[in-house]
Structures are given as C-alpha cells and as structure tokens.
Design an enzyme around this catalytic site. Structure first.
Site, PDB file in Angstrom:
ATOM      1  N   ASN A   9      22.709 -58.510  38.004  1.00 41.99           N
ATOM      2  CA  ASN A   9      24.126 -58.380  38.888  1.00 41.99           C
ATOM      3  C   ASN A   9      25.046 -59.250  38.018  1.00 41.99           C
ATOM      4  O   ASN A   9      25.557 -59.792  38.675  1.00 41.99           O
ATOM      5  CB  ASN A   9      24.386 -57.561  40.294  1.00 41.99           C
ATOM      6  CG  ASN A   9      25.309 -57.485  40.439  1.00 41.99           C
ATOM      7  OD1 ASN A   9      26.369 -57.023  39.777  1.00 41.99           O
ATOM      8  ND2 ASN A   9      25.904 -57.567  41.880  1.00 41.99           N
ATOM      9  N   TRP A  10      26.309 -58.295  36.841  1.00 41.10           N
ATOM     10  CA  TRP A  10      26.851 -59.093  36.198  1.00 41.10           C
ATOM     11  C   TRP A  10      28.139 -58.877  36.692  1.00 41.10           C
ATOM     12  O   TRP A  10      28.739 -59.595  36.484  1.00 41.10           O
ATOM     13  CB  TRP A  10      26.967 -59.180  34.555  1.00 41.10           C
ATOM     14  CG  TRP A  10      25.778 -59.143  33.945  1.00 41.10           C
ATOM     15  CD1 TRP A  10      24.979 -60.368  33.668  1.00 41.10           C
ATOM     16  CD2 TRP A  10      25.599 -59.039  32.288  1.00 41.10           C
ATOM     17  NE1 TRP A  10      24.479 -60.584  33.185  1.00 41.10           N
ATOM     18  CE2 TRP A  10      24.466 -59.890  31.616  1.00 41.10           C
ATOM     19  CE3 TRP A  10      26.056 -57.779  31.580  1.00 41.10           C
ATOM     20  CZ2 TRP A  10      24.315 -59.206  30.438  1.00 41.10           C
ATOM     21  CZ3 TRP A  10      25.822 -58.051  30.697  1.00 41.10           C
ATOM     22  CH2 TRP A  10      24.340 -58.874  30.248  1.00 41.10           C
ATOM     23  N   LYS A  11      28.471 -58.383  37.655  1.00 41.49           N
ATOM     24  CA  LYS A  11      29.262 -57.315  38.148  1.00 41.49           C
ATOM     25  C   LYS A  11      30.598 -57.663  37.150  1.00 41.49           C
ATOM     26  O   LYS A  11      30.661 -57.106  36.478  1.00 41.49           O
ATOM     27  CB  LYS A  11      29.726 -59.005  39.190  1.00 41.49           C
ATOM     28  CG  LYS A  11      29.040 -58.680  40.153  1.00 41.49           C
ATOM     29  CD  LYS A  11      28.859 -60.240  40.823  1.00 41.49           C
ATOM     30  CE  LYS A  11      27.777 -60.578  41.927  1.00 41.49           C
ATOM     31  NZ  LYS A  11      27.940 -61.276  43.420  1.00 41.49           N
ATOM     32  N   HIS A  95      26.427 -51.660  47.128  1.00 43.41           N
ATOM     33  CA  HIS A  95      26.477 -53.316  47.021  1.00 43.41           C
ATOM     34  C   HIS A  95      27.921 -53.585  47.989  1.00 43.41           C
ATOM     35  O   HIS A  95      28.873 -52.931  48.584  1.00 43.41           O
ATOM     36  CB  HIS A  95      26.981 -53.828  45.404  1.00 43.41           C
ATOM     37  CG  HIS A  95      27.365 -55.534  45.136  1.00 43.41           C
ATOM     38  ND1 HIS A  95      27.979 -56.171  46.139  1.00 43.41           N
ATOM     39  CD2 HIS A  95      25.553 -56.563  44.690  1.00 43.41           C
ATOM     40  CE1 HIS A  95      28.033 -57.095  45.782  1.00 43.41           C
ATOM     41  NE2 HIS A  95      26.335 -57.575  45.011  1.00 43.41           N
ATOM     42  N   GLU A  97      30.331 -55.811  48.437  1.00 46.68           N
ATOM     43  CA  GLU A  97      31.772 -56.828  47.573  1.00 46.68           C
ATOM     44  C   GLU A  97      32.366 -54.487  47.745  1.00 46.68           C
ATOM     45  O   GLU A  97      33.070 -54.607  47.427  1.00 46.68           O
ATOM     46  CB  GLU A  97      31.262 -56.576  45.809  1.00 46.68           C
ATOM     47  CG  GLU A  97      31.139 -58.102  46.121  1.00 46.68           C
ATOM     48  CD  GLU A  97      30.759 -58.979  45.100  1.00 46.68           C
ATOM     49  OE1 GLU A  97      30.563 -58.144  43.950  1.00 46.68           O
ATOM     50  OE2 GLU A  97      29.625 -59.777  45.197  1.00 46.68           O
ATOM     51  N   GLU A 167      20.048 -58.040  50.754  1.00 45.64           N
ATOM     52  CA  GLU A 167      21.211 -58.874  50.506  1.00 45.64           C
ATOM     53  C   GLU A 167      22.256 -59.444  51.834  1.00 45.64           C
ATOM     54  O   GLU A 167      23.095 -59.023  51.892  1.00 45.64           O
ATOM     55  CB  GLU A 167      22.372 -58.835  49.670  1.00 45.64           C
ATOM     56  CG  GLU A 167      21.998 -58.531  48.229  1.00 45.64           C
ATOM     57  CD  GLU A 167      22.455 -58.138  46.956  1.00 45.64           C
ATOM     58  OE1 GLU A 167      22.236 -58.996  46.063  1.00 45.64           O
ATOM     59  OE2 GLU A 167      23.320 -57.787  46.758  1.00 45.64           O
ATOM     60  N   GLY A 173      26.958 -65.427  46.638  1.00 46.40           N
ATOM     61  CA  GLY A 173      27.691 -66.060  45.648  1.00 46.40           C
ATOM     62  C   GLY A 173      28.806 -67.632  46.101  1.00 46.40           C
ATOM     63  O   GLY A 173      29.082 -67.903  46.392  1.00 46.40           O
ATOM     64  N   SER A 212      22.219 -66.036  46.108  1.00 46.54           N
ATOM     65  CA  SER A 212      22.333 -67.495  45.611  1.00 46.54           C
ATOM     66  C   SER A 212      20.559 -67.617  45.296  1.00 46.54           C
ATOM     67  O   SER A 212      19.853 -68.745  45.127  1.00 46.54           O
ATOM     68  CB  SER A 212      22.886 -68.131  46.944  1.00 46.54           C
ATOM     69  OG  SER A 212      24.244 -68.334  46.645  1.00 46.54           O
ATOM     70  N   GLY A 233      23.298 -62.564  41.282  1.00 52.43           N
ATOM     71  CA  GLY A 233      24.973 -62.175  40.578  1.00 52.43           C
ATOM     72  C   GLY A 233      24.684 -63.379  39.739  1.00 52.43           C
ATOM     73  O   GLY A 233      24.394 -63.211  38.344  1.00 52.43           O
TER      74      GLY A 233
HETATM   75  C1  PEP Z   1      24.960 -59.868  44.398  1.00 52.51           C
HETATM   76  O1  PEP Z   1      26.291 -59.884  43.296  1.00 52.51           O
HETATM   77  O2  PEP Z   1      23.449 -59.156  44.300  1.00 52.51           O
HETATM   78  C2  PEP Z   1      24.193 -61.345  44.166  1.00 52.51           C
HETATM   79  C3  PEP Z   1      23.023 -61.809  44.607  1.00 52.51           C
HETATM   80  O3  PEP Z   1      24.672 -62.205  43.868  1.00 52.51           O
HETATM   81  P1  PEP Z   1      24.328 -64.500  43.370  1.00 52.51           P
HETATM   82  O4  PEP Z   1      23.448 -64.264  43.082  1.00 52.51           O
HETATM   83  O5  PEP Z   1      25.393 -65.132  42.849  1.00 52.51           O
HETATM   84  O6  PEP Z   1      24.565 -64.859  44.923  1.00 52.51           O
END
Ligand code: PEP
Length: 249
Positions: A9-11, A95, A97, A167, A173, A212, A233
């Site tokens: 997931n590049w966001k 998500h 966010e 998640e 993050g 993470s 992410g």
């Molecule tokens: C995500 O945004 O879906 C995510 C899991 O981010 P990260 O791996 O950076 O925690």
C-alpha cells in the site's frame, strides 16, 4: 488451502516514473515466485502506468480507494468501472487513514465493497482496533462490528472473492508490530466471525495482517495458522524490502 496474498500500500507516494521504476525492479526480484499472490496498491495517478509496467508478470495492481457509483456527478471521484477498465484487479477499502481523515463509515465502506465486487474486482477490506480499544478490552468487538457492517448483505459466494486485512491501527506506520501470537488470536476471532456469517467459506477467505510488517518480522507472522499474507505500507515502497516479504511467504 489458502494462498498467501502479499499486498503493498503505497498510500500518497510515488510519481508515475517512480512507480514504474519500482515495479520494474520488483518484477525481476519476484519473477520466480509461485504460490503467492503479489499485489501493489498505487495512487490513482500511477495506476494506468503501473498496470502496463507489470503486464505479463506475477504482480497485480490495486487501487487504494474508489467511489461506489459507476458514473455521474461526483466531482473528483473515481468509479469501479474506470478502475476495471484500466486493468486494476484489487481495491483497498476502509483503510484506517480513510476512516479517520475522511470520516468513512462502515455503511459507506459496505457500499464500496459491493460496488467493487459488482465491477469484477477483489475488495481488500481493512479492519482494526485503535490503541484505546485494545487497552479497554474492546479488540474483538471492534473488529467484529467492522467485519459485519463492512460485509453486510454479502453472500457466501461473493465472500470467496473478498480479502480481509486486519490492521491494528496502533501498529500502522509506528514500527510497533502485534506479536505473532497477538495477531493470530485476533485473526482467529475474525475468522470465527466470518464462519458465523458465511459458514465453510470462511476457511477459504484470506485474512492479511498489516501493521509495520517488514522483512525482519514477516516470516514469523506469516507462519501463524490464520495469517494468510500481509498488507504492507512503509516496507512496500522499496522493491528490495517488499520482495523479501514476498519471499518470506
Ligand atoms: C498500511 O498502511 O496499511 C500499513 C500496514 O502500513 P505500515 O506497514 O507502514 O505499518
């Protein structure tokens, strides 16, 4: 019985040129991988070029959002029909966010799940508790509500084509990862909810872990019985680190 799905997931990251560069490198690194589905979620602007960049490879492309109507007066939005037409295969929905910054509700996310299925793509439905929920002992309840509401009125046949990404919001993050045991416990609770909704189909449904996940912890997380892949992410931005997670699966 279930195939691991490793999805990035590049966001809101990467220009088209950066997207194509990363995907070109990634394709080479994972070209011999079999038995794992490899997906990259890219921003809208990069989707068309991303789909072309992975053509003929074992990497597929996801969008990170969609509006749940096929066309019309919805200025600034992108429809499932448009995504399907350019070759997008998956759409990340709900998500944390989007839930937090764009006030997306379970009911709105449910409309998106249905619209993505109707267009012939695979929804990746994200669910997860916040830190205060976990500390108050509400983890199972929060995830159950998000799963039940997000998949309201979905049939067992449709559920076969839906991916859940668990998640924990406190792990996204932040560098904090749920321990493999903690993640497994919640994945099992989520699968129990899916079983009560869809019966035996729940055993076929992929439940990814996200929060993470990185090359150093991926193998241990992916070894858990109910963890069927990852939504990644930060570690999906570089081809080398994402490929290491794919190889760990
Ligand atoms: C995500 O945004 O879906 C995510 C899991 O981010 P990260 O791996 O950076 O925690």
């Amino acid at each position: 019985m279930r195939t691991n799905v490793i999805a990035g997931n590049w966001k809101m990251n990467k220009t088209n040129a950066e997207a194509v560069e990363m995907l070109t490198e990634l394709k080479g690194l994972v070209k011999d991988v079999e038995g794992v589905k490899i997906v990259i979620g890219a921003p809208f602007t990069a989707l068309s070029d991303a789909v072309k960049a992975v053509e003929g490879s074992n990497v597929e492309i996801a969008a990170e959002n969609v509006y749940p109507k096929s066309s019309g007066a919805y200025t600034g939005e992108v429809s499932p029909t448009m995504l399907k037409a350019i070759g997008v295969k998956y759409v990340i929905l709900g998500h944390s966010e989007r839930r937090e910054y764009f006030c997306e509700t379970d009911a709105f996310i449910n409309e998106k799940v249905k619209a993505v299925l109707a267009a012939g793509m695979t929804p990746i439905l994200c669910v997860g508790e916040k830190l205060e929920d976990r500390e108050a002992g509400r983890t199972a309840q929060v995830n159950e509500t998000q799963v039940r509401e997000g998949l309201k009125d979905i049939t067992a046949e449709e559920a076969k084509n839906i991916i859940i990404a668990y998640e924990p919001v406190w792990a996204i993050g932040t560098g904090k990862t749920a321990t493999p045991e903690m993640a497994q416990e919640t994945h099992k609770e989520i699968r129990d909810v899916l079983r009560s909704m869809f019966g035996a189909v729940a055993e076929e449904m992929v439940i990814q872990y996200g929060g993470s996940m990185k090359p150093e912890n991926a193998a241990e997380l992916l070894a858990q019985a109910d963890i069927d892949g990852g939504l990644i992410g930060g570690a999906s931005l570089e081809a080398a680190s994402f490929a290491k997670i794919v190889l760990a699966a």
